[in-house]
Write a protein that holds these residues in place. Sequence first.
Motif, PDB file in Angstrom:
ATOM      1  N   ILE A 169       3.105 -11.917   4.898  1.00  0.00           N
ATOM      2  CA  ILE A 169       3.081 -10.809   3.934  1.00  0.00           C
ATOM      3  C   ILE A 169       4.482 -10.555   3.393  1.00  0.00           C
ATOM      4  O   ILE A 169       4.679 -10.392   2.183  1.00  0.00           O
ATOM      5  CB  ILE A 169       2.507  -9.529   4.585  1.00  0.00           C
ATOM      6  CG1 ILE A 169       1.001  -9.691   4.832  1.00  0.00           C
ATOM      7  CG2 ILE A 169       2.766  -8.304   3.707  1.00  0.00           C
ATOM      8  CD1 ILE A 169       0.388  -8.593   5.687  1.00  0.00           C
ATOM      9  N   THR A 224       4.121  -3.568  -5.471  1.00  0.00           N
ATOM     10  CA  THR A 224       3.328  -4.018  -4.331  1.00  0.00           C
ATOM     11  C   THR A 224       3.196  -2.867  -3.349  1.00  0.00           C
ATOM     12  O   THR A 224       4.159  -2.156  -3.077  1.00  0.00           O
ATOM     13  CB  THR A 224       4.021  -5.209  -3.640  1.00  0.00           C
ATOM     14  OG1 THR A 224       4.182  -6.270  -4.578  1.00  0.00           O
ATOM     15  CG2 THR A 224       3.192  -5.709  -2.476  1.00  0.00           C
ATOM     16  N   ILE A 227      -1.893  -4.937  -0.662  1.00  0.00           N
ATOM     17  CA  ILE A 227      -1.992  -5.853   0.482  1.00  0.00           C
ATOM     18  C   ILE A 227      -2.495  -5.092   1.707  1.00  0.00           C
ATOM     19  O   ILE A 227      -1.942  -4.063   2.088  1.00  0.00           O
ATOM     20  CB  ILE A 227      -0.622  -6.481   0.801  1.00  0.00           C
ATOM     21  CG1 ILE A 227      -0.119  -7.304  -0.396  1.00  0.00           C
ATOM     22  CG2 ILE A 227      -0.718  -7.369   2.039  1.00  0.00           C
ATOM     23  CD1 ILE A 227       1.276  -7.865  -0.211  1.00  0.00           C
ATOM     24  N   TYR A 270       1.392  -1.656   0.526  1.00  0.00           N
ATOM     25  CA  TYR A 270       0.901  -2.159   1.815  1.00  0.00           C
ATOM     26  C   TYR A 270       0.010  -1.123   2.492  1.00  0.00           C
ATOM     27  O   TYR A 270       0.320   0.072   2.519  1.00  0.00           O
ATOM     28  CB  TYR A 270       2.115  -2.472   2.689  1.00  0.00           C
ATOM     29  CG  TYR A 270       1.808  -2.911   4.094  1.00  0.00           C
ATOM     30  CD1 TYR A 270       1.786  -4.255   4.433  1.00  0.00           C
ATOM     31  CD2 TYR A 270       1.563  -1.976   5.102  1.00  0.00           C
ATOM     32  CE1 TYR A 270       1.522  -4.664   5.743  1.00  0.00           C
ATOM     33  CE2 TYR A 270       1.293  -2.371   6.408  1.00  0.00           C
ATOM     34  CZ  TYR A 270       1.273  -3.718   6.713  1.00  0.00           C
ATOM     35  OH  TYR A 270       1.009  -4.113   7.995  1.00  0.00           O
TER      36      TYR A 270
END
Length: 417
Positions: free
Chosen positions: A240, A253, A314, A255
Amino acid sequence: MIHKLFKYLHKESIDYTIINGYKSLFEKTNTSEDVDILFKKEDFLKIEHILKGFCKLNDFKIVQIYHQEVYAKNIFIFDPNTTKILNLDTYGKLQRKHTAFFTETEIFKNFSTYKGINILATHQEFLHYLLKKIDKNEITDTVFNYLQMLFFKEEALCKKMLKQCFKNHSDSVIKALQSKNKSKLLESIETLRKDIVSNPKIPLNDRFKDKLRILKRIIKPTGITISFLGPDGSGKSTIIDGLTHKTLPFRKTTYFHLKPIITNNKSIATVNPHECAPYSKLKSYVKLLFFVYQYNLGWLKNIYLLKIKSTLVIFDRYYDDLIVDKKRYRYGGSKRVAKLIRFFIRKPELYFILTTNADVIYNRKQEVEFSELQAQIKNYKALTNGKQYYHIDVNRSPDSIVKDVYSILMKKMNERY
């Protein structure tokens, strides 16, 4: 890639001009292919078709398109052979605050060239670059020196444009440039930003197109959700981290661990995941129903808006982990029921299943019994279908693994276009 595009545009007799930053395109040290390029309005309206023709000829792939404004699209092109990305900011109008200071005819009749590529005329580049940097408050020494160079190259025309652009304070810009005094320009930057001539009367047709653009972004978000599954020791965190350091065609991005719920912890380490006894069947099924509530509400509250904002979301683990390793989640119910519940939970578009031989993973981490690890690997592999769930063998270097993950992600993005 960008120089291949220039050749293609010339060959197809498609007019364009690079707005700024063209010198860096010829520097060997330049690793970023980020280009601002202006087209005639009629060509901009079919820019996706033009670029698809270019990609087909070179085996490139369009992997992202942000429609930022009516006449502005950010288009990302991926080269599967080099895994490089070309980031094109394409425009059909050269404007600031809905005001165009040059007509299309003025731009394309007076453009200059630099090493064979088309660029804006000096006074046009000067004004556009100045307004852009004032708007972003980015008047560094390098920026100021470049503005000075452009200004003195065509001083009369640059002065004329400044007087047209600013309502009352063009003289302060002229004095700052003539006296080579960057501080004077910085002192008045807020005043200048407010003083730029703007056109609040946006044409009705453009306003309608803008509403459609926004509606399309909501119906078809440009972000994507992916999940990494695998036993402890498979290297999920490493992969990752490696992926997030690649050039990605997303605004940002984000998480999440296991669920679409915002927490302060990036990762939740479990030292002994099987130490607690399973719940009763009744409590286990209630927990599944609570998962349905958590996952779907969390998706609506957190994930969908992120996708609209062009985010790569993600997940480290996801609901599927409960089916593979029910002891970790103290699930004491039927596996069949857990699989059934999965149909009622929103899923990421892509799953990466990270496994390899049990011996390799067991040597990295011994958090579960070897026989349990073997069973987990078998169950993880059983999820693989090559469409949404992709198996990745992790018995190799992290760079090689990240490269495979990256290529699959880009392939998935290309399927949208």
